[in-house]
Scaffold this motif. Structure first.
Motif, PDB file in Angstrom:
ATOM      1  N   SER A   1       0.969  -1.578   0.225  1.00 55.22           N
ATOM      2  CA  SER A   1       0.064   0.243  -0.501  1.00 55.22           C
ATOM      3  C   SER A   1       1.071   1.050   0.413  1.00 55.22           C
ATOM      4  CB  SER A   1      -0.830   0.240   1.725  1.00 55.22           C
ATOM      5  OG  SER A   1      -1.751  -1.132   1.170  1.00 55.22           O
ATOM      6  N   ALA A   2       0.566   2.097  -1.238  1.00 54.52           N
ATOM      7  CA  ALA A   2       1.145   3.636  -0.943  1.00 54.52           C
ATOM      8  C   ALA A   2       1.039   3.962   0.825  1.00 54.52           C
ATOM      9  CB  ALA A   2       0.715   4.503  -1.836  1.00 54.52           C
ATOM     10  N   GLY A   3       2.578   4.791   0.793  1.00 59.18           N
ATOM     11  CA  GLY A   3       2.055   5.630   2.475  1.00 59.18           C
ATOM     12  C   GLY A   3       2.460   4.556   3.435  1.00 59.18           C
ATOM     13  N   GLU A   4       2.841   3.010   3.044  1.00 57.69           N
ATOM     14  CA  GLU A   4       3.203   2.112   4.403  1.00 57.69           C
ATOM     15  C   GLU A   4       4.444   1.552   3.849  1.00 57.69           C
ATOM     16  OE1 GLU A   4      -0.265   0.257   4.838  1.00 57.69           O
ATOM     17  OE2 GLU A   4      -1.699   1.758   5.212  1.00 57.69           O
ATOM     18  N   ASN A   5       5.345   0.730   4.848  1.00 55.83           N
ATOM     19  CA  ASN A   5       6.304  -0.078   5.165  1.00 55.83           C
ATOM     20  C   ASN A   5       6.143  -1.325   4.513  1.00 55.83           C
ATOM     21  OD1 ASN A   5       7.429   2.396   6.189  1.00 55.83           O
ATOM     22  ND2 ASN A   5       7.517   0.891   8.234  1.00 55.83           N
ATOM     23  N   PHE A   6       6.775  -2.083   3.983  1.00 61.38           N
ATOM     24  CA  PHE A   6       6.297  -3.265   3.938  1.00 61.38           C
ATOM     25  C   PHE A   6       7.982  -4.157   3.965  1.00 61.38           C
ATOM     26  CE2 PHE A   6       7.766  -1.657   0.086  1.00 61.38           C
ATOM     27  CZ  PHE A   6       8.082  -2.894  -0.602  1.00 61.38           C
ATOM     28  N   THR A   7       8.239  -5.872   4.378  1.00 55.83           N
ATOM     29  CA  THR A   7       9.286  -5.984   4.212  1.00 55.83           C
ATOM     30  C   THR A   7       9.322  -6.863   2.754  1.00 55.83           C
ATOM     31  OG1 THR A   7       8.598  -6.484   6.707  1.00 55.83           O
ATOM     32  CG2 THR A   7      10.320  -8.142   5.730  1.00 55.83           C
TER      33      THR A   7
END
Length: 320
Positions: free
Chosen positions: A35-41
């Protein structure tokens, strides 16, 4: 047998004289849809495909493919660099790396091509040589869906068996088009004419819902105005707005053929002074008051409705 040995020797010699190749054998993101604006691994597994040679001092740098985004980096590492180091990978060996990434809020909803650039050393004929190569993979990004709605306005008074109008405004405050947008009513009402199919609802657009429902029982009845749609990833969303309808029994209708009761209490003010002894029944004040209230509220509702429609037309003219 001799031919087989010769073939194996040729393959071995070829392998020894071949530059070792590093590939990304597996990769994944958590969550799967970023998701745009969020962190991810981001998790990546690297494989040394050479069967004879090891690689050392490998440096890996991740960059977004220049053709996929012109405004700058879509992904940025969180508390780390976009370059990492692997000391050694033996022949056929794998190495796994994980890193936390952040996606910029303005990223478009699409799949971005990420390039992994490898730089490493290997030994050939007792000499240390350097090689560089690239590998590509994609990361899908979605924009969060943002549908904002106003409170539900219920026209009053509500009478059992008579239609009452619901109205609400709604806006697409996100950065993607919402698909298959539908507005409908759920509750213990007759809702035959309450569904409104909007279809594709583009970003920045606003619309107005107005439809009748018919209360079926007296007293307070709660209902839901439900908005359903799909986002850019095809995920279904549901937004509920609660409302209450307070319905009353319909007012009694006076029957002119109904016989008058001589014992019915009379209002002296209603007697005709020129016809002494003649008396008539008292006028039904409460039903008349209710009827007058219905007419007044209906007029007010129609004025509000016209003003809202005029305001909507002005908004559309401004957009044009």
């Amino acid at each position: 047998k001799d031919k087989e040995k010769e073939k194996e020797k040729e393959e071995e010699d070829t392998s020894r004289n071949t530059v070792p190749k590093i590939i990304i054998s597996e990769y994944s993101t958590d969550p799967v849809m970023v998701s745009a604006g969020e962190n991810f691994t981001l998790r990546m597994k690297f494989l040394n495909t050479n069967k004879e040679k090891a690689v050392e001092n490998m440096k890996i740098t991740l960059v977004v493919n220049e053709g996929s985004e012109k405004t700058g980096s879509v992904f940025s590492p969180v508390q780390s660099s976009n370059t990492f180091y692997i000391a050694r990978m033996d022949p056929g060996e794998t190495a796994v790396k994980e890193m936390m990434m952040y996606t910029i809020p303005d990223a478009q909803a699409k799949t971005y091509v990420v390039k992994a650039s490898f730089e490493y050393e290997y030994e050939e004929k007792d000499q240390l040589k350097t090689n560089t190569m690239d590998d590509l993979f994609g990361i899908p990004v979605v924009q969060p869906a943002k549908l904002e709605t106003s409170d539900v306005f219920v026209s009053e008074p509500a009478i059992i068996g008579e239609p009452v109008y619901l109205s609400s405004e709604f806006y697409n405050m996100g950065k993607v088009t919402l698909s298959n947008l539908m507005v409908k009513v759920e509750g213990d009402f007759d809702t035959k004419e309450s569904n409104y199919f909007v279809g594709n609802f583009e970003m920045g657009m606003s619309d107005y819902y107005e439809a009748p429902i018919t209360p079926m029982m007296p007293g307070e009845t709660k209902g839901l105005l439900v908005f359903t749609f799909e986002d850019s990833a095809g995920k279904e969303h549901r937004i509920e707005k609660e409302f209450t309808v307070n319905a009353m029994e319909s007012a009694p209708v006076m029957n002119p053929d109904f016989p008058m009761d001589p014992n019915f209490p009379m209002d002296p003010g209603m007697m005709d002074p020129g016809m002494e002894g003649m008396k008539g029944p008292r006028l039904p004040i409460i039903p008349i008051a209710i009827g007058a209230g219905v007419v007044i509220l209906f007029i007010v509702f129609m004025i509000i409705r016209k003003r809202r429609k005029k305001r909507k037309e002005m908004m559309l003219d401004e957009d044009i």
